[in-house]
Design a protein around this motif. Structure first.
Motif, PDB file in Angstrom:
ATOM      1  N   GLU A  90       0.833  -1.205   0.000  1.00 34.27           N
ATOM      2  CA  GLU A  90       0.000   0.000   0.000  1.00 34.27           C
ATOM      3  C   GLU A  90       0.869   1.258   0.000  1.00 34.27           C
ATOM      4  N   GLU A  91       1.963   1.218   0.733  1.00 31.90           N
ATOM      5  CA  GLU A  91       2.876   2.365   0.741  1.00 31.90           C
ATOM      6  C   GLU A  91       3.541   2.504  -0.626  1.00 31.90           C
ATOM      7  N   GLN A  92       3.911   1.389  -1.240  1.00 30.10           N
ATOM      8  CA  GLN A  92       4.502   1.439  -2.573  1.00 30.10           C
ATOM      9  C   GLN A  92       3.530   2.041  -3.582  1.00 30.10           C
ATOM     10  N   LYS A  93       2.246   1.655  -3.495  1.00 35.39           N
ATOM     11  CA  LYS A  93       1.254   2.194  -4.431  1.00 35.39           C
ATOM     12  C   LYS A  93       1.068   3.693  -4.249  1.00 35.39           C
ATOM     13  N   LYS A  94       1.091   4.136  -2.984  1.00 35.37           N
ATOM     14  CA  LYS A  94       0.966   5.565  -2.714  1.00 35.37           C
ATOM     15  C   LYS A  94       2.133   6.332  -3.336  1.00 35.37           C
ATOM     16  N   LEU A  95       3.347   5.804  -3.164  1.00 37.06           N
ATOM     17  CA  LEU A  95       4.537   6.456  -3.725  1.00 37.06           C
ATOM     18  C   LEU A  95       4.516   6.416  -5.248  1.00 37.06           C
ATOM     19  N   ALA A  96       4.071   5.298  -5.813  1.00 35.08           N
ATOM     20  CA  ALA A  96       3.986   5.182  -7.272  1.00 35.08           C
ATOM     21  C   ALA A  96       2.974   6.168  -7.842  1.00 35.08           C
ATOM     22  N   GLY A  97       1.882   6.385  -7.112  1.00 35.36           N
ATOM     23  CA  GLY A  97       0.886   7.359  -7.548  1.00 35.36           C
ATOM     24  C   GLY A  97       1.460   8.766  -7.578  1.00 35.36           C
ATOM     25  N   GLN A  98       2.296   9.091  -6.596  1.00 34.02           N
ATOM     26  CA  GLN A  98       2.943  10.405  -6.566  1.00 34.02           C
ATOM     27  C   GLN A  98       3.961  10.553  -7.696  1.00 34.02           C
ATOM     28  N   MET A  99       4.659   9.463  -8.026  1.00 35.38           N
ATOM     29  CA  MET A  99       5.600   9.500  -9.148  1.00 35.38           C
ATOM     30  C   MET A  99       4.861   9.795 -10.450  1.00 35.38           C
ATOM     31  N   GLN A 100       3.700   9.171 -10.614  1.00 40.83           N
ATOM     32  CA  GLN A 100       2.907   9.391 -11.826  1.00 40.83           C
ATOM     33  C   GLN A 100       2.483  10.851 -11.938  1.00 40.83           C
ATOM     34  N   MET A 101       2.042  11.426 -10.838  1.00 40.50           N
ATOM     35  CA  MET A 101       1.618  12.824 -10.867  1.00 40.50           C
ATOM     36  C   MET A 101       2.787  13.735 -11.210  1.00 40.50           C
ATOM     37  N   LEU A 102       3.970  13.417 -10.690  1.00 39.32           N
ATOM     38  CA  LEU A 102       5.169  14.204 -10.976  1.00 39.32           C
ATOM     39  C   LEU A 102       5.520  14.106 -12.461  1.00 39.32           C
ATOM     40  N   PHE A 103       5.392  12.925 -13.022  1.00 41.36           N
ATOM     41  CA  PHE A 103       5.665  12.749 -14.443  1.00 41.36           C
ATOM     42  C   PHE A 103       4.668  13.550 -15.278  1.00 41.36           C
ATOM     43  N   VAL A 104       3.403  13.499 -14.897  1.00 41.96           N
ATOM     44  CA  VAL A 104       2.363  14.226 -15.630  1.00 41.96           C
ATOM     45  C   VAL A 104       2.614  15.732 -15.573  1.00 41.96           C
ATOM     46  N   GLN A 105       3.045  16.227 -14.433  1.00 45.25           N
ATOM     47  CA  GLN A 105       3.293  17.660 -14.277  1.00 45.25           C
ATOM     48  C   GLN A 105       4.474  18.144 -15.116  1.00 45.25           C
ATOM     49  N   ASN A 106       5.488  17.293 -15.261  1.00 44.20           N
ATOM     50  CA  ASN A 106       6.727  17.722 -15.910  1.00 44.20           C
ATOM     51  C   ASN A 106       6.872  17.279 -17.362  1.00 44.20           C
ATOM     52  N   ALA A 107       6.145  16.258 -17.766  1.00 48.24           N
ATOM     53  CA  ALA A 107       6.230  15.742 -19.145  1.00 48.24           C
ATOM     54  C   ALA A 107       7.674  15.617 -19.620  1.00 48.24           C
ATOM     55  N   PRO A 108       8.505  14.862 -18.897  1.00 48.89           N
ATOM     56  CA  PRO A 108       9.915  14.757 -19.294  1.00 48.89           C
ATOM     57  C   PRO A 108      10.126  14.019 -20.609  1.00 48.89           C
ATOM     58  N   ALA A 109       9.196  13.150 -20.970  1.00 48.83           N
ATOM     59  CA  ALA A 109       9.230  12.441 -22.248  1.00 48.83           C
ATOM     60  C   ALA A 109       7.799  12.346 -22.762  1.00 48.83           C
ATOM     61  N   ILE A 110       7.644  12.050 -24.039  1.00 45.35           N
ATOM     62  CA  ILE A 110       6.331  12.096 -24.672  1.00 45.35           C
ATOM     63  C   ILE A 110       5.896  10.684 -25.062  1.00 45.35           C
ATOM     64  N   PRO A 111       5.058  10.015 -24.237  1.00 50.70           N
ATOM     65  CA  PRO A 111       4.606   8.661 -24.563  1.00 50.70           C
ATOM     66  C   PRO A 111       3.633   8.679 -25.741  1.00 50.70           C
ATOM     67  N   LEU A 112       3.756   7.680 -26.603  1.00 55.91           N
ATOM     68  CA  LEU A 112       2.880   7.589 -27.776  1.00 55.91           C
ATOM     69  C   LEU A 112       1.853   6.469 -27.647  1.00 55.91           C
ATOM     70  N   PHE A 113       2.328   5.251 -27.413  1.00 56.40           N
ATOM     71  CA  PHE A 113       1.397   4.136 -27.252  1.00 56.40           C
ATOM     72  C   PHE A 113       2.100   2.989 -26.522  1.00 56.40           C
ATOM     73  N   PRO A 114       1.328   2.201 -25.739  1.00 54.49           N
ATOM     74  CA  PRO A 114       1.910   1.016 -25.110  1.00 54.49           C
ATOM     75  C   PRO A 114       2.208  -0.038 -26.161  1.00 54.49           C
ATOM     76  N   GLY A 115       3.357  -0.672 -26.030  1.00 54.63           N
ATOM     77  CA  GLY A 115       3.770  -1.658 -27.020  1.00 54.63           C
ATOM     78  C   GLY A 115       3.048  -2.976 -26.874  1.00 54.63           C
ATOM     79  N   PRO A 116       2.513  -3.519 -27.960  1.00 58.11           N
ATOM     80  CA  PRO A 116       1.914  -4.847 -27.894  1.00 58.11           C
ATOM     81  C   PRO A 116       2.970  -5.909 -27.582  1.00 58.11           C
TER      82      PRO A 116
END
Length: 566
Positions: free
Chosen positions: A499-525
């Motif tokens: 649960e603590e890992q998920k909380k931290l991972a959620g914060q990492m995602q928000m940080l990535f969204v705020q900064n857009a360090p790279a531009i994702p296009l599509f998940p690879g099949p």
């Protein structure tokens, strides 16, 4: 080397950012087949015929400790085996040679309890001493330590025949995958090997389901069942058969003409060219659990050092068109977390909602570029305060047809926001050298596909993975680091509480969204095809016990022990 194999090697060498050199897995994406297969040996009904690697002829090498692509598949996961296997689709570690694992209270000691009754293929018992011996080999020969486990492991010891203890230099819970995915070799056969880095191990002694070299010729080899395999009644398949194909064209033709039972290739318009030829038996499954195809922008250069510009470029891209035209509808547009479906259990809905910059919005993209100080010139190309026009090259590999088409679409899209982008193709080696050294403006690329978002975002946002331009970086090709990300990553390393890992991972995602360090296009099949003319019980969307693809060791072990003759 095939595209998927190159990516697998790059991924292994970037594990955890703990090494300074670098096939989830963007797996092979090549043109439709056009030539006849070179290996025309008759198909044996008792042998499962597989293609995973493309070679003009086979070299007899079954050393599981060397780089993937040098040893024959499935040496690392099929001939030999790991302690545990992370099942991407189920999001959990599956006990294999080890029955369980346990962390100490301070997360600095990892104890593995081995499965009782396991034997090597020569009948000798498998013990904890074999595990300790294998890791000591990695310590002695650093060229074998691809996951750099000795960067965080201080020592390994066999407490008794069934117990192995790893002591860590610091709490590093994400390091579990690097330890338990290591193939284990027998001490009694390897202690006399003079140089395990160059050793070809032509007659392997191992614990896996297929250990017996029944045939080995230039154009074909065949592996038979392990007479002492620990899973009773498995494998049901009598042998594995591997014809040699010099490239994906020939391998795909063998798939379409019925020679192959199992493959992991990109096949354009697969419903028409493969499934329709034999609807009862020809099947495929491309779950979106591969790595994410990404447009990297060099954040050390203007204007890419400005997150507004990065987001504007992203909003100028029509991902729906890319998915439809370049990818034959096999995938979907990425959201702004950049995570694939492999990380669905970790996905933060709030971060997804906040990430509007992966949706096509030309008006908003233009407004952001105006705000950032880049005005359109008379020719429609934006110019910055330094009077330099926004003209850039997008690097891609020659022959990677899906990515080439994607870049053509991106370049056309970006004209609408005043960015003049042009396609620039390179052979793989110069392309990858530029990517690793940060010597590019914009470049197509891929991400890691490790078990947790920790590994994913460490590659993309950590100071520990940051290297100066000109110096090889294992994964942080766009040269981005964030101190808030560093703090979140270090906190994740120190906890085994989910649960603590998920909380931290959620914060990492928000940080990535705020900064857009790279531009994702599509998940690879995750590419996978199979025929049920001779064999059944392959994983598929109705029976998703693992990935179907043979391109993701060690998960291919799940398939090898479950497939059955028809």
């Amino acid at each position: 080397m095939s595209r998927r194999l190159l990516m697998m090697c790059m991924s292994l060498l970037s594990l955890g950012g703990l090494v300074h050199c670098s096939k989830s897995s963007q797996e092979s994406a090549q043109p439709a087949p056009a030539a006849a297969p070179t290996a025309a040996a008759a198909v044996k009904s008792t042998a499962l015929t597989v293609t995973q690697e493309q070679q003009a002829s086979w070299i007899r090498n079954f050393n599981p400790l060397i780089a993937p692509g040098t040893a024959r598949w499935p040496t690392r996961a099929g001939v030999y085996e790991p302690l545990m296997i992370f099942n991407t689709l189920k999001g959990e570690f599956v006990p294999w040679l080890a029955a369980k694992h346990e962390w100490s209270a301070d997360n600095k000691t990892l104890t593995l309890s081995l499965r009782p009754g396991v034997k090597w293929s020569d009948g000798q018992p498998f013990t904890a001493k074999d595990v300790a011996f294998t890791f000591e080999l990695l310590k002695k020969h650093k060229a074998l330590d691809f996951a750099a486990v000795w960067g965080f492991v201080e020592g390994v010891s066999a407490k008794d025949d069934a117990t192995v203890e790893f002591t860590l230099s610091r709490p590093y819970v994400p390091g579990l995958v690097y330890i338990v995915h290591q193939p284990i070799v027998p001490e009694h056969k390897w202690k006399g090997v003079e140089d395990p880095v160059t050793y070809k191990n032509e007659t392997p002694v191992a614990t896996g389901p297929f250990t017996e070299v029944k045939v080995f010729q230039n154009q074909i080899f065949e592996l038979g069942r392990n007479p002492h395999y620990w899973q009773q009644g498995k494998p049901a398949v009598e042998s594995l058969r591997f014809p040699a194909y010099p490239g994906n064209d020939q391998a795909n033709l063998a798939l379409l003409t019925g020679e192959l039972d199992w493959a992991g290739s990109f096949v354009p318009d697969i419903e028409r060219v493969f499934v329709s030829k034999d609807k009862e038996n020809n099947h495929y499954w491309f779950p979106l659990v591969g790595n994410t195809t990404t447009l990297y922008v060099n954040t050390t250069k203007k204007p890419f050092d400005d997150p507004r510009v990065r987001k504007a470029i992203s909003m100028g891209i029509d991902r729906d068109q890319i998915v439809r035209v370049a990818m034959y509808g096999y995938t979907r547009p990425s959201d702004a977390t950049a995570l694939s479906d492999a990380h669905n259990q970790w996905r933060n809905p709030e971060a997804v909602q906040a990430g509007d910059w992966t949706k096509l919005d030309v008006a908003k993209a233009n407004a952001l570029l105006d705000e950032a100080g880049y005005k359109k010139g008379e020719d429609g190309v934006r110019v910055g305060p330094d009077k330099k026009p926004l003209r850039f090259e997008i690097n891609v590999v020659t022959g990677w047809s899906d990515w080439v088409r994607a870049v053509q679409i991106i370049a056309q899209n970006l004209k609408a926001i005043g960015v003049d982008a042009t396609l620039k193709t390179y052979d793989f080696s110069p392309y990858f050298e530029r990517l690793q050294k940060g010597e590019f403006d914009m470049s197509m690329g891929w991400t890691s596909d490790e078990p947790t978002p920790y590994h994913f975002y460490r590659d993309l946002m950590s100071s520990e993975t940051l290297r100066p331009v000109g110096e090889v970086s294992a994964r942080n090709w766009h040269r981005f680091a964030n101190k808030d990300a560093d703090a979140l990553l270090r906190a994740f390393e120190g906890t085994s509480n989910l649960e603590e890992q998920k909380k931290l991972a959620g914060q990492m995602q928000m940080l990535f969204v705020q900064n857009a360090p790279a531009i994702p296009l599509f998940p690879g099949p995750s590419w996978g095809e199979f025929s049920t003319r001779r064999f059944t019980n392959f994983p598929n969307k109705d029976n998703p016990y693992s990935k179907l693809t043979p391109n993701s060791p060690p998960e291919n072990l799940f398939v090898l022990v479950e497939v059955k003759p028809k």
